[in-house]
Design a protein around this motif. Structure first.
Motif, PDB file in Angstrom:
ATOM      1  N   LEU A   2       0.849  -1.182   0.000  1.00  0.00           N
ATOM      2  CA  LEU A   2       0.000   0.000   0.000  1.00  0.00           C
ATOM      3  C   LEU A   2       0.885   1.232   0.000  1.00  0.00           C
ATOM      4  CD1 LEU A   2      -2.380  -1.204   2.849  1.00  0.00           C
ATOM      5  CD2 LEU A   2      -2.870  -1.294   0.406  1.00  0.00           C
ATOM      6  N   GLU A  16       0.591   5.362   0.005  1.00  0.00           N
ATOM      7  CA  GLU A  16      -0.242   6.563   0.080  1.00  0.00           C
ATOM      8  C   GLU A  16       0.452   7.752  -0.568  1.00  0.00           C
ATOM      9  OE1 GLU A  16      -0.644   4.584   4.285  1.00  0.00           O
ATOM     10  OE2 GLU A  16       0.940   4.994   2.821  1.00  0.00           O
ATOM     11  N   CYS A  46      -4.316   5.907  -2.302  1.00  0.00           N
ATOM     12  CA  CYS A  46      -3.597   4.743  -1.808  1.00  0.00           C
ATOM     13  C   CYS A  46      -3.571   3.717  -2.932  1.00  0.00           C
ATOM     14  CB  CYS A  46      -4.266   4.172  -0.575  1.00  0.00           C
ATOM     15  SG  CYS A  46      -3.561   2.604  -0.019  1.00  0.00           S
ATOM     16  N   ALA A  68      -2.815   0.231  -4.233  1.00  0.00           N
ATOM     17  CA  ALA A  68      -2.718  -1.089  -3.604  1.00  0.00           C
ATOM     18  C   ALA A  68      -2.332  -2.149  -4.625  1.00  0.00           C
ATOM     19  CB  ALA A  68      -4.061  -1.457  -2.968  1.00  0.00           C
ATOM     20  N   THR A  79      -4.378  -6.843  -3.559  1.00  0.00           N
ATOM     21  CA  THR A  79      -5.732  -6.874  -3.006  1.00  0.00           C
ATOM     22  C   THR A  79      -6.714  -7.328  -4.079  1.00  0.00           C
ATOM     23  OG1 THR A  79      -6.047  -4.536  -3.546  1.00  0.00           O
ATOM     24  CG2 THR A  79      -5.263  -5.059  -1.329  1.00  0.00           C
ATOM     25  N   LEU A 107     -10.628  -1.996   2.281  1.00  0.00           N
ATOM     26  CA  LEU A 107      -9.597  -0.965   2.269  1.00  0.00           C
ATOM     27  C   LEU A 107     -10.051   0.190   3.151  1.00  0.00           C
ATOM     28  CD1 LEU A 107      -8.602  -0.946  -1.506  1.00  0.00           C
ATOM     29  CD2 LEU A 107      -7.463  -2.077   0.397  1.00  0.00           C
ATOM     30  N   CYS A 134      -3.225   4.166   5.018  1.00  0.00           N
ATOM     31  CA  CYS A 134      -4.097   3.256   4.299  1.00  0.00           C
ATOM     32  C   CYS A 134      -3.896   1.859   4.885  1.00  0.00           C
ATOM     33  CB  CYS A 134      -3.713   3.271   2.817  1.00  0.00           C
ATOM     34  SG  CYS A 134      -4.685   2.214   1.757  1.00  0.00           S
ATOM     35  N   ALA A 155      -5.322  -2.450   4.697  1.00  0.00           N
ATOM     36  CA  ALA A 155      -6.037  -3.435   3.890  1.00  0.00           C
ATOM     37  C   ALA A 155      -6.218  -4.740   4.657  1.00  0.00           C
ATOM     38  CB  ALA A 155      -5.284  -3.709   2.591  1.00  0.00           C
ATOM     39  N   GLY A 214       0.101   0.982   4.937  1.00  0.00           N
ATOM     40  CA  GLY A 214       1.021   1.806   4.182  1.00  0.00           C
ATOM     41  C   GLY A 214       1.940   2.567   5.117  1.00  0.00           C
TER      42      GLY A 214
END
Length: 124
Positions: free
Chosen positions: A4, A6, A22, A24, A27, A33, A93, A95, A115
């Motif tokens: 991640l 940002e 963000c 990713a 994912t 998220l 961020c 996940a 992140g």
């Protein structure tokens, strides 16, 4: 492996807007998220999260912040309007790869990946 990254933080004046991104990897559409933030000397607090068509917000940002997701770009955004000095923080961020009940989305320990954070400063 989930990563991640940002971006979009900066210095703005009260009342202005900012959009965080963000990016990713790793994912899927089932991933949750989320955005959290941490002000100096305070705990990391939940801001918003999204999965599928669902979105959840902290009371402190409802009506001012909007979380959105572009699955084609694997990117989640946080549009922040009417910023206040108390919004100053590092924004992270997070996940979670698998589904979980919506009621759990605000819990930090539900997220496996984070992140590095992006700094937002709101000052006149």
């Amino acid at each position: 492996q989930v990563t991640l990254v940002e971006s979009g933080g900066g210095l703005v004046q009260p009342g202005e807007s900012l959009r965080l991104s963000c990016a990713a990897t790793g994912t899927s559409r089932n991933s949750v998220l989320a955005w959290f933030r941490q002000a100096p000397g305070k705990e990391r607090d939940f801001i918003a999260a999204t999965q599928g068509g669902d979105r959840v917000y902290a009371d402190s940002v409802k009506g001012r912040f909007t979380v959105s997701r572009d699955n084609a770009k694997n990117t989640v955004y946080l549009q922040m309007n009417s910023l206040k000095t108390e919004d100053t923080a590092i924004y992270y961020c997070a996940a979670r790869r698998s589904r979980v009940i919506v009621g759990a989305w605000s819990r930090r320990n539900e997220y496996e990946y984070w992140g590095q954070g992006t700094q937002v400063i709101v000052a006149s």
